[in-house]
Write a protein that holds these residues in place. Structure first.
Motif, PDB file in Angstrom:
ATOM      1  N   MET A   1       0.844  -1.178   0.000  1.00 35.44           N
ATOM      2  CA  MET A   1       0.000   0.000   0.000  1.00 35.44           C
ATOM      3  C   MET A   1       0.890   1.241   0.000  1.00 35.44           C
ATOM      4  O   MET A   1       1.895   1.292   0.684  1.00 35.44           O
ATOM      5  N   ASP A   2       0.510   2.235  -0.752  1.00 32.26           N
ATOM      6  CA  ASP A   2       1.255   3.487  -0.822  1.00 32.26           C
ATOM      7  C   ASP A   2       0.720   4.441   0.246  1.00 32.26           C
ATOM      8  O   ASP A   2      -0.328   5.060   0.073  1.00 32.26           O
ATOM      9  N   GLU A   3       1.451   4.540   1.342  1.00 35.72           N
ATOM     10  CA  GLU A   3       1.013   5.357   2.476  1.00 35.72           C
ATOM     11  C   GLU A   3       0.815   6.816   2.090  1.00 35.72           C
ATOM     12  O   GLU A   3      -0.077   7.489   2.601  1.00 35.72           O
ATOM     13  N   PHE A   4       1.664   7.313   1.191  1.00 35.07           N
ATOM     14  CA  PHE A   4       1.552   8.713   0.793  1.00 35.07           C
ATOM     15  C   PHE A   4       0.189   8.984   0.149  1.00 35.07           C
ATOM     16  O   PHE A   4      -0.462   9.985   0.460  1.00 35.07           O
ATOM     17  N   LYS A   5      -0.237   8.100  -0.729  1.00 32.25           N
ATOM     18  CA  LYS A   5      -1.543   8.277  -1.384  1.00 32.25           C
ATOM     19  C   LYS A   5      -2.672   8.205  -0.370  1.00 32.25           C
ATOM     20  O   LYS A   5      -3.673   8.924  -0.492  1.00 32.25           O
ATOM     21  N   VAL A   6      -2.518   7.364   0.632  1.00 30.06           N
ATOM     22  CA  VAL A   6      -3.520   7.270   1.691  1.00 30.06           C
ATOM     23  C   VAL A   6      -3.614   8.599   2.444  1.00 30.06           C
ATOM     24  O   VAL A   6      -4.712   9.079   2.742  1.00 30.06           O
ATOM     25  N   ILE A   7      -2.469   9.216   2.722  1.00 27.38           N
ATOM     26  CA  ILE A   7      -2.456  10.509   3.416  1.00 27.38           C
ATOM     27  C   ILE A   7      -3.134  11.575   2.570  1.00 27.38           C
ATOM     28  O   ILE A   7      -3.895  12.405   3.084  1.00 27.38           O
ATOM     29  N   VAL A   8      -2.900  11.560   1.275  1.00 25.92           N
ATOM     30  CA  VAL A   8      -3.552  12.525   0.369  1.00 25.92           C
ATOM     31  C   VAL A   8      -5.070  12.349   0.422  1.00 25.92           C
ATOM     32  O   VAL A   8      -5.819  13.330   0.533  1.00 25.92           O
ATOM     33  N   VAL A   9      -5.525  11.107   0.359  1.00 28.08           N
ATOM     34  CA  VAL A   9      -6.964  10.825   0.405  1.00 28.08           C
ATOM     35  C   VAL A   9      -7.544  11.226   1.768  1.00 28.08           C
ATOM     36  O   VAL A   9      -8.632  11.809   1.841  1.00 28.08           O
ATOM     37  N   MET A  10      -6.807  10.933   2.829  1.00 32.68           N
ATOM     38  CA  MET A  10      -7.281  11.312   4.167  1.00 32.68           C
ATOM     39  C   MET A  10      -7.434  12.826   4.283  1.00 32.68           C
ATOM     40  O   MET A  10      -8.392  13.312   4.892  1.00 32.68           O
ATOM     41  N   ASN A  11      -6.498  13.564   3.698  1.00 33.26           N
ATOM     42  CA  ASN A  11      -6.594  15.015   3.758  1.00 33.26           C
ATOM     43  C   ASN A  11      -7.803  15.528   2.978  1.00 33.26           C
ATOM     44  O   ASN A  11      -8.501  16.445   3.429  1.00 33.26           O
ATOM     45  N   LYS A  12      -8.061  14.940   1.816  1.00 35.32           N
ATOM     46  CA  LYS A  12      -9.243  15.339   1.035  1.00 35.32           C
ATOM     47  C   LYS A  12     -10.521  15.086   1.832  1.00 35.32           C
ATOM     48  O   LYS A  12     -11.426  15.915   1.849  1.00 35.32           O
ATOM     49  N   ALA A  13     -10.582  13.938   2.494  1.00 35.67           N
ATOM     50  CA  ALA A  13     -11.750  13.609   3.304  1.00 35.67           C
ATOM     51  C   ALA A  13     -11.885  14.574   4.481  1.00 35.67           C
ATOM     52  O   ALA A  13     -12.994  15.030   4.805  1.00 35.67           O
ATOM     53  N   MET A  14     -10.767  14.915   5.100  1.00 27.49           N
ATOM     54  CA  MET A  14     -10.782  15.846   6.230  1.00 27.49           C
ATOM     55  C   MET A  14     -11.219  17.232   5.767  1.00 27.49           C
ATOM     56  O   MET A  14     -11.997  17.908   6.455  1.00 27.49           O
ATOM     57  N   LEU A  15     -10.752  17.661   4.611  1.00 29.94           N
ATOM     58  CA  LEU A  15     -11.174  18.951   4.055  1.00 29.94           C
ATOM     59  C   LEU A  15     -12.688  18.990   3.868  1.00 29.94           C
ATOM     60  O   LEU A  15     -13.344  19.962   4.248  1.00 29.94           O
ATOM     61  N   LYS A  16     -13.237  17.941   3.289  1.00 31.12           N
ATOM     62  CA  LYS A  16     -14.682  17.881   3.068  1.00 31.12           C
ATOM     63  C   LYS A  16     -15.429  17.910   4.396  1.00 31.12           C
ATOM     64  O   LYS A  16     -16.406  18.650   4.542  1.00 31.12           O
ATOM     65  N   LEU A  17     -14.967  17.135   5.363  1.00 33.23           N
ATOM     66  CA  LEU A  17     -15.602  17.092   6.669  1.00 33.23           C
ATOM     67  C   LEU A  17     -15.583  18.469   7.343  1.00 33.23           C
ATOM     68  O   LEU A  17     -16.612  18.935   7.852  1.00 33.23           O
ATOM     69  N   LEU A  18     -14.438  19.117   7.331  1.00 26.28           N
ATOM     70  CA  LEU A  18     -14.315  20.442   7.958  1.00 26.28           C
ATOM     71  C   LEU A  18     -15.195  21.472   7.256  1.00 26.28           C
ATOM     72  O   LEU A  18     -15.838  22.302   7.914  1.00 26.28           O
ATOM     73  N   LYS A  19     -15.231  21.416   5.919  1.00 27.95           N
ATOM     74  CA  LYS A  19     -16.099  22.335   5.168  1.00 27.95           C
ATOM     75  C   LYS A  19     -17.563  22.096   5.509  1.00 27.95           C
ATOM     76  O   LYS A  19     -18.317  23.040   5.747  1.00 27.95           O
ATOM     77  N   ASN A  28      -5.606  22.575   6.355  1.00 22.58           N
ATOM     78  CA  ASN A  28      -5.696  21.423   5.459  1.00 22.58           C
ATOM     79  C   ASN A  28      -5.570  21.825   3.990  1.00 22.58           C
ATOM     80  O   ASN A  28      -5.117  21.031   3.172  1.00 22.58           O
ATOM     81  N   LEU A  29      -5.946  23.050   3.662  1.00 24.76           N
ATOM     82  CA  LEU A  29      -5.707  23.549   2.298  1.00 24.76           C
ATOM     83  C   LEU A  29      -4.206  23.691   2.061  1.00 24.76           C
ATOM     84  O   LEU A  29      -3.709  23.356   0.979  1.00 24.76           O
ATOM     85  N   LYS A  30      -3.500  24.193   3.073  1.00 22.42           N
ATOM     86  CA  LYS A  30      -2.041  24.317   2.970  1.00 22.42           C
ATOM     87  C   LYS A  30      -1.413  22.932   2.830  1.00 22.42           C
ATOM     88  O   LYS A  30      -0.509  22.722   2.017  1.00 22.42           O
ATOM     89  N   ILE A  31      -1.916  21.989   3.604  1.00 20.53           N
ATOM     90  CA  ILE A  31      -1.405  20.612   3.535  1.00 20.53           C
ATOM     91  C   ILE A  31      -1.649  20.025   2.149  1.00 20.53           C
ATOM     92  O   ILE A  31      -0.783  19.359   1.582  1.00 20.53           O
ATOM     93  N   GLN A  32      -2.814  20.299   1.579  1.00 21.54           N
ATOM     94  CA  GLN A  32      -3.127  19.805   0.233  1.00 21.54           C
ATOM     95  C   GLN A  32      -2.081  20.301  -0.764  1.00 21.54           C
ATOM     96  O   GLN A  32      -1.601  19.537  -1.603  1.00 21.54           O
ATOM     97  N   LYS A  33      -1.713  21.560  -0.636  1.00 26.16           N
ATOM     98  CA  LYS A  33      -0.691  22.137  -1.519  1.00 26.16           C
ATOM     99  C   LYS A  33       0.663  21.469  -1.264  1.00 26.16           C
ATOM    100  O   LYS A  33       1.382  21.119  -2.208  1.00 26.16           O
ATOM    101  N   ASP A  34       1.004  21.276   0.018  1.00 30.02           N
ATOM    102  CA  ASP A  34       2.279  20.630   0.362  1.00 30.02           C
ATOM    103  C   ASP A  34       2.363  19.212  -0.194  1.00 30.02           C
ATOM    104  O   ASP A  34       3.416  18.776  -0.641  1.00 30.02           O
ATOM    105  N   LEU A  35       1.249  18.499  -0.161  1.00 30.51           N
ATOM    106  CA  LEU A  35       1.232  17.103  -0.586  1.00 30.51           C
ATOM    107  C   LEU A  35       1.276  16.930  -2.104  1.00 30.51           C
ATOM    108  O   LEU A  35       1.314  15.807  -2.600  1.00 30.51           O
ATOM    109  N   GLU A  36       1.319  18.026  -2.829  1.00 31.71           N
ATOM    110  CA  GLU A  36       1.526  17.928  -4.275  1.00 31.71           C
ATOM    111  C   GLU A  36       2.949  17.436  -4.569  1.00 31.71           C
ATOM    112  O   GLU A  36       3.220  16.929  -5.641  1.00 31.71           O
ATOM    113  N   ASP A  37       3.833  17.609  -3.597  1.00 34.43           N
ATOM    114  CA  ASP A  37       5.210  17.135  -3.709  1.00 34.43           C
ATOM    115  C   ASP A  37       5.317  15.783  -3.008  1.00 34.43           C
ATOM    116  O   ASP A  37       5.218  15.693  -1.784  1.00 34.43           O
TER     117      ASP A  37
END
Length: 109
Positions: A1-19, A28-37
């Protein structure tokens, strides 16, 4: 399993939940930008990495385990082979030794 991709998905889910709950999601928006790398976790200190992992929903008791997986030797070499990490990049704070295959198989005198 690619842990990095899981973290990206978790952040997207957290963004939706917070919104949806009308809670501040600026971090989490800043984190989304950071996770592009993909090499992000190799470029930040452990404290910042832990902050990001907590913000995306990783439980306190699992932080060290997830962090180790994200910064493992195998992940490092994979990113190096993909060109996502350059060995001479000063922004990379976690580095592993690089061995040349030419040197590995030379006969010793």
């Amino acid at each position: 399993m690619d842990e990095f991709k899981v973290i990206v998905v978790m952040n997207k889910a957290m963004l939706k939940l917070l919104k949806d709950k009308n809670i501040n999601y600026k971090e989490n928006l800043k984190i989304q930008k950071d996770l592009e790398d993909e090499a992000f976790f190799f470029k930040v200190d452990k404290l910042r990495a832990y902050e990001v992992l907590k913000n995306v929903g990783v439980k306190q008791y699992n932080l060290e385990n997830v962090y180790r997986k994200l910064t493992s030797l195998n992940v490092f070499y994979d990113l190096l082979n993909k060109g996502k990490i350059k060995i001479d990049d000063d922004n990379v704070t976690i580095k592993y030794n690089i061995y040349s295959s030419d040197n590995l198989f030379k006969k010793r005198k």
